[in-house]
Design an enzyme around this catalytic site. Structure first.
Site: not given
Ligand code: HPA
Length: 260
Positions: A57, A225, A237, A109, A201-202, A81-82, A79, A25
């Site tokens: 996307h 972050n 985000h 990220a 998350m990846s 989470y999708e 991902h 990302s």
């Protein structure tokens, strides 16, 4: 007219790159600067790749040269989470092995869970915690050895290159979670106790799939972050994306410095 599907695989094969960089990302800008682009092929042209859940996307492969070295870049990933399966999330890795890629650089990220690793810096993955609860190898049990998921020797080359080029590069353990929500402060404390330095998350499923196929793997987290509870500030985000964009430039320099 669109090229027939097997044609696009042949086009990737014909590029004869040895290394692929999968861009996380906000890191897509990496291929817009510093790379001589020869060809772009949308992921949508490959039947083996999952369709993105958000229309428009979709990702793309970019055949390009970095400092005269042929490489294949993959922009945009899907991902868990999708709502994708562990198999779908790792389809790109199987396709890359199929077109002859031998070395895989995974970027992501991530939130920093290590007080010494500030946002904006990069971390070389030395190991990971797969906390997604799933595996791309489900259903076809393969007892793959993960003693060295991320190549020690290749990682050392990157560290050496970073030192020479005066680019700050930490090393640590990446925890891969399901998401899509960010962690609670209590979860971040738990993850630090478990040995995590970065949280995202990846990456972990792709690394497992790549090792199962015998690819050499390197992994990098762009620390976008402080993880929840580490700074007293809420996570956003937008902050993750803007920090990623700025840090993409130093990663591009690192890649160039580390090339043979
Ligand atoms: N947690 C999980 N995933 C992330 C984070 C985070 O703090 N930052 C970017 N991806």
């Amino acid at each position: 007219m669109l090229a027939p599907m097997n044609d696009v695989l042949e086009r990737l094969r014909a590029w004869k790159a040895e290394t692929t960089v999968i861009l996380g990302s906000g890191l897509g800008s990496l291929v817009e600067a510093g790379i001589d682009v020869a060809e772009r092929i949308p992921h949508a042209q490959f039947t083996a790749l999952p369709e993105p859940k958000v229309a428009g996307h979709g990702g793309e492969f970019v055949c390009g040269q970095l400092n005269g070295t042929k490489m294949l870049f993959s922009k945009g990933r899907v991902h868990l989470y999708e709502g994708h399966s562990a198999r779908a999330v790792t389809a790109t890795v199987r396709l890359l092995a199929d077109v002859g890629i031998r070395r895989l650089i995974l970027t992501n990220a991530a939130g920093s869970a290590n007080p010494a690793f500030a946002p904006g810096d990069w971390m070389l993955l030395r190991d990971h915690l797969n906390l997604t609860g799933t595996s791309p190898l489900l259903g076809a049990p393969e007892f793959v050895d993960l003693t060295e998921v991320y190549s020690l020797a290749w990682g050392n080359q990157f560290l050496e290159a970073a030192r020479t080029a005066r680019i700050s590069l930490h090393e640590g353990v990446y925890a891969g979670l399901l998401g899509p929500q960010y962690e609670t402060p209590a979860e971040v404390r738990m993850l630090r106790t478990l040995g995590a330095d970065a949280i995202g998350m990846s990456t972990v499923l792709e690394a497992i799939q790549a090792r199962a196929l015998g690819l050499e793997v390197a992994g990098f987290s762009c620390l976008t972050n402080w993880a929840a509870g580490m700074s007293g500030q809420p996570l956003s985000h937008a902050e993750v994306l803007t920090t990623g964009q700025t840090a993409a430039a130093s990663f591009s320099r690192l890649l160039t410095a580390a090339l043979p």
